[in-house]
Design a protein around this motif. Sequence first.
Motif, mmCIF file in Angstrom:
data_model
loop_
_atom_site.group_PDB
_atom_site.id
_atom_site.type_symbol
_atom_site.label_atom_id
_atom_site.label_comp_id
_atom_site.label_asym_id
_atom_site.label_seq_id
_atom_site.Cartn_x
_atom_site.Cartn_y
_atom_site.Cartn_z
ATOM 1 N N ALA A 349 0.826 -1.210 0.000
ATOM 2 C CA ALA A 349 0.000 0.000 0.000
ATOM 3 C C ALA A 349 0.861 1.260 0.000
ATOM 4 O O ALA A 349 0.548 2.242 -0.677
ATOM 5 N N ALA A 350 1.957 1.236 0.761
ATOM 6 C CA ALA A 350 2.894 2.364 0.758
ATOM 7 C C ALA A 350 3.942 2.178 -0.330
ATOM 8 O O ALA A 350 4.112 3.034 -1.202
ATOM 9 N N ASP A 351 4.669 1.070 -0.261
ATOM 10 C CA ASP A 351 5.720 0.785 -1.236
ATOM 11 C C ASP A 351 5.305 -0.392 -2.102
ATOM 12 O O ASP A 351 5.275 -1.534 -1.643
ATOM 13 N N PRO A 352 4.930 -0.117 -3.368
ATOM 14 C CA PRO A 352 5.163 1.112 -4.127
ATOM 15 C C PRO A 352 3.935 1.971 -4.352
ATOM 16 O O PRO A 352 4.019 3.037 -4.942
ATOM 17 N N LEU A 353 2.755 1.480 -3.935
ATOM 18 C CA LEU A 353 1.510 2.000 -4.500
ATOM 19 C C LEU A 353 1.221 3.449 -4.147
ATOM 20 O O LEU A 353 0.435 4.107 -4.845
ATOM 21 N N ALA A 354 1.859 3.982 -3.087
ATOM 22 C CA ALA A 354 1.684 5.404 -2.793
ATOM 23 C C ALA A 354 2.284 6.275 -3.891
ATOM 24 O O ALA A 354 2.027 7.481 -3.937
ATOM 25 N N GLY A 355 3.065 5.682 -4.774
ATOM 26 C CA GLY A 355 3.542 6.391 -5.960
ATOM 27 C C GLY A 355 2.829 5.948 -7.222
ATOM 28 O O GLY A 355 2.531 6.762 -8.102
ATOM 29 N N THR A 356 2.525 4.655 -7.312
ATOM 30 C CA THR A 356 1.880 4.114 -8.512
ATOM 31 C C THR A 356 0.528 4.773 -8.767
ATOM 32 O O THR A 356 0.170 5.074 -9.909
ATOM 33 N N ILE A 357 -0.233 5.011 -7.692
ATOM 34 C CA ILE A 357 -1.547 5.634 -7.874
ATOM 35 C C ILE A 357 -1.411 7.070 -8.376
ATOM 36 O O ILE A 357 -2.270 7.559 -9.123
ATOM 37 N N CYS A 358 -0.326 7.754 -8.002
ATOM 38 C CA CYS A 358 -0.095 9.120 -8.498
ATOM 39 C C CYS A 358 0.215 9.100 -9.986
ATOM 40 O O CYS A 358 -0.237 9.978 -10.744
ATOM 41 N N MET A 359 0.992 8.108 -10.420
ATOM 42 C CA MET A 359 1.287 7.975 -11.847
ATOM 43 C C MET A 359 0.009 7.726 -12.645
ATOM 44 O O MET A 359 -0.208 8.328 -13.711
ATOM 45 N N LEU A 360 -0.863 6.848 -12.135
ATOM 46 C CA LEU A 360 -2.121 6.563 -12.828
ATOM 47 C C LEU A 360 -3.025 7.794 -12.873
ATOM 48 O O LEU A 360 -3.657 8.080 -13.896
ATOM 49 N N GLU A 361 -3.090 8.530 -11.777
ATOM 50 C CA GLU A 361 -3.928 9.732 -11.750
ATOM 51 C C GLU A 361 -3.380 10.795 -12.696
ATOM 52 O O GLU A 361 -4.146 11.507 -13.362
ATOM 53 N N CYS A 362 -2.063 10.890 -12.789
ATOM 54 C CA CYS A 362 -1.443 11.805 -13.752
ATOM 55 C C CYS A 362 -1.857 11.424 -15.174
ATOM 56 O O CYS A 362 -2.224 12.292 -15.985
ATOM 57 N N ALA A 363 -1.830 10.131 -15.482
ATOM 58 C CA ALA A 363 -2.261 9.667 -16.809
ATOM 59 C C ALA A 363 -3.722 10.017 -17.056
ATOM 60 O O ALA A 363 -4.098 10.483 -18.147
ATOM 61 N N ARG A 364 -4.557 9.803 -16.059
ATOM 62 C CA ARG A 364 -5.986 10.115 -16.204
ATOM 63 C C ARG A 364 -6.197 11.605 -16.445
ATOM 64 O O ARG A 364 -7.008 12.010 -17.296
ATOM 65 N N ASN A 365 -5.470 12.432 -15.716
ATOM 66 C CA ASN A 365 -5.620 13.881 -15.858
ATOM 67 C C ASN A 365 -5.197 14.364 -17.242
ATOM 68 O O ASN A 365 -5.894 15.180 -17.871
ATOM 69 N N PHE A 366 -4.067 13.869 -17.753
ATOM 70 C CA PHE A 366 -3.602 14.335 -19.062
ATOM 71 C C PHE A 366 -4.443 13.761 -20.201
ATOM 72 O O PHE A 366 -4.587 14.401 -21.250
ATOM 73 N N ALA A 367 -5.013 12.580 -19.996
ATOM 74 C CA ALA A 367 -5.950 12.062 -20.995
ATOM 75 C C ALA A 367 -7.185 12.956 -21.065
ATOM 76 O O ALA A 367 -7.703 13.249 -22.155
ATOM 77 N N GLN A 368 -7.652 13.411 -19.908
ATOM 78 C CA GLN A 368 -8.806 14.303 -19.884
ATOM 79 C C GLN A 368 -8.483 15.645 -20.543
ATOM 80 O O GLN A 368 -9.294 16.197 -21.294
ATOM 81 N N LEU A 369 -7.292 16.160 -20.274
ATOM 82 C CA LEU A 369 -6.882 17.405 -20.929
ATOM 83 C C LEU A 369 -6.863 17.241 -22.448
ATOM 84 O O LEU A 369 -7.308 18.127 -23.192
ATOM 85 N N ALA A 370 -6.350 16.098 -22.916
ATOM 86 C CA ALA A 370 -6.298 15.855 -24.362
ATOM 87 C C ALA A 370 -7.704 15.787 -24.950
ATOM 88 O O ALA A 370 -7.956 16.291 -26.054
ATOM 89 N N ARG A 371 -8.626 15.165 -24.227
ATOM 90 C CA ARG A 371 -10.013 15.116 -24.703
ATOM 91 C C ARG A 371 -10.611 16.521 -24.805
ATOM 92 O O ARG A 371 -11.473 16.781 -25.652
ATOM 93 N N ASN A 372 -10.142 17.397 -23.929
ATOM 94 C CA ASN A 372 -10.652 18.770 -23.923
ATOM 95 C C ASN A 372 -9.893 19.682 -24.883
ATOM 96 O O ASN A 372 -10.071 20.900 -24.854
ATOM 97 N N GLY A 373 -9.024 19.083 -25.707
ATOM 98 C CA GLY A 373 -8.309 19.870 -26.702
ATOM 99 C C GLY A 373 -6.976 20.408 -26.250
ATOM 100 O O GLY A 373 -6.328 21.159 -26.987
ATOM 101 N N GLN A 374 -6.528 20.038 -25.044
ATOM 102 C CA GLN A 374 -5.228 20.490 -24.537
ATOM 103 C C GLN A 374 -4.269 19.302 -24.496
ATOM 104 O O GLN A 374 -4.037 18.698 -23.456
ATOM 105 N N ARG A 375 -3.723 18.989 -25.633
ATOM 106 C CA ARG A 375 -2.801 17.863 -25.749
ATOM 107 C C ARG A 375 -1.366 18.363 -25.562
ATOM 108 O O ARG A 375 -0.989 19.406 -26.102
ATOM 109 N N PRO A 376 -0.527 17.655 -24.809
ATOM 110 C CA PRO A 376 0.863 18.092 -24.655
ATOM 111 C C PRO A 376 1.596 18.056 -25.990
ATOM 112 O O PRO A 376 1.299 17.220 -26.852
ATOM 113 N N ASP A 377 2.560 18.955 -26.163
ATOM 114 C CA ASP A 377 3.341 18.954 -27.400
ATOM 115 C C ASP A 377 4.223 17.714 -27.481
ATOM 116 O O ASP A 377 4.332 17.092 -28.536
ATOM 117 N N ARG A 378 4.868 17.362 -26.376
ATOM 118 C CA ARG A 378 5.714 16.176 -26.348
ATOM 119 C C ARG A 378 4.895 14.961 -25.924
ATOM 120 O O ARG A 378 3.911 15.078 -25.192
#
Length: 685
Positions: A349-378
């Motif tokens: 729960a702490a090692d490693p998942l206290a970091g893994t869940i942040c990586m997944l949430e980051c992916a979810r957030n940037f996917a949502q931004l891309a759906r809204n027309g804000q896609r990262p350049d890189r």
Amino acid sequence: MISLISLTSVLLNLSAPPIDVRAAARMPDGASLQAFHDLLASEPHVAGTPGDARTIERLAAEFAKIGAGLDGFDVRVEEFFPLLARPVRASLSIVGLDINTVDARRGVLTLGVTEPNLAIDPATAHPDLNIAWNAWSGSGVVEAGVIYVNYGRREDFAKLAELGIDPRGKLALARYGGNFRGYKAKFAQDAGCVGLIIFTDPADSGFTKGKTWPQGGGWSNAECVQRGSLLTLPYAGDPLTPFHEATKDAARIAMDSLDLPKIPVQPIGYGAAQQILMRMKGKQAPVEWRGGLACDYALEDANLRLHLEVEQVREVVRTANVIARLRGATLPDEEIIIGAHHDAWCFGAADPLAGTICMLECARNFAQLARNGQRPDRTLVFAAWGAEEYGIFGSTEFVERDSAALSARAVAYINLDMAAMGLNPGGAVSPTLRSAVARALVDAPDATREKSAADVWAKAPNNSLAMGDLGGGSDHVAFWCHAGVPSIALSSGGSQGSTYHSNYDTVAWYRATVGADYGAAKLVTGIVNAITATLAHRDESTVSPRALLDDCQSQISKLRELASTRVGLDATSIEKVSTAFAALQPLAQQAEARLLASPSASDKQRLHALVAVWTDPRGIPGRPWFRNLYAATDRYSGYGSSMWPLMREAIEDEDAAALASAASRYLAVAKSLEHALNELANPAH
């Protein structure tokens, strides 16, 4: 074999509006983070086990859900086949006692080698939980007297020799901390010990820190046992395929050629350790060696006999990395990689998942931004690495597939191992990325949303943002130390407790100790989002020439200080290197000013050269896998960093010839830097 879940193959080359960094940093959602945590911490998932296979399937499904219907988002399950160890059995007893004990044999006291179940946390009764063990231990049966070796560091064994204590033929008792556990085993074996027992002392993580779990606090209780790897090979990744990806059909070196531990090693809790220490009647340990147990810490007792049995097997097995890619809008061939490992010794729960869940949430957030027309350049790459706990395997196999191509396309790697453990953020950052990270921290909120993350970030003595040197211990090692990819290791601590690598590292412990509101995970993910959005923008150079040269001078000063402690060592070569790099600082300032005033498309290759010049295919003497002349892992602690390792290690060894040879290689780096900086400062010429 690579199995592919292809969501789209659409090429995206249209310019997208820039991502609002401040808005992206405020997207993380506590309920989403909690759901990821519940999913991934639902069962034990040691690498290579059925639980690991199910975790890989869950991750692939979550990534597919995150990217469903989104153009330019794909998910891959990338298998690899490393050598792994498995526990078969282990036991530890005190023998020859002149008392009746609960053991069936008179005079034998059996000590626990795993944690008891906790009524407050039903997860601790899961049938897939195993005994406490240290992967890569030698197998064997040993009965011998005992010697206490403090943290089991090189200096601790040197102190024992100074005190006239002979470790040969003894079982060593060491406490966790001070160095990587694998070096405790290595130094004990080299000293002639026939076995090693490691325990967590309450002075380091137990009742002296605060209330224990589950008795009103989060610190390790007397039965809590830290598991972990003992691997200390001169390279990261699969032991049988150094420099090459561990595919199913890869050429492998002979297993008997590996320098793996030969002595049996067993971890225990401090309750069991106290049963040993309280019976030791020899010379007392130095005051600084004494921990938090209510007993004497004697150095040895030849009359107190311990019986240790350890059996493990080693075999090549399948596991996998799970990789998702969000294709960039205008610079799709340049990548920002955000990674965290998914394997754990228990629930994790702490090692490693206290970091893994942040990586997944980051992916979810940037996917949502891309759906809204804000896609990262890189392009953004989100990676869940396999088998990190055994020796940083999954990320290393990913890098070793084609490290040269990776170095050319990867702008940065961000590592999130066990990242969200409190509300006090900090991190270690490659020097060329520190300026960009500092700007991003101003745009990210703290946990209260009333200040910026920069306001609560760890501070240096001069009150600037403290950004440490990257060392060993996690998935940034192959990216930074082997391939030379500038990297960032983020974390946020401060919670009052630790059940590190134990059966008690569960969601129940995490929510009681770190927080059920997932404030720490929201804080970390917000910082990751801000850094990612900053680095992913096409106008972000990602490399600061001035920050690089400033740090070079700092590293040279540290080398000079280290050399001053070595009486008689000729340090002339250090001054030659210092002069050469000092001459580059004005040029770096000119280059940075020109980049800010009139950036051009041709700057990319010139900036990349500032990073690439440090990677030398010859590597470090004795450790050629470590190719980055800027940084390597510390060769004696495992976790620490060895900055400018060629010169540092020559100074540590008091080897003037090696120091002069190392200096010549850094002078060659300075010459290459001068050429690259000149081109940046004066592109027309």
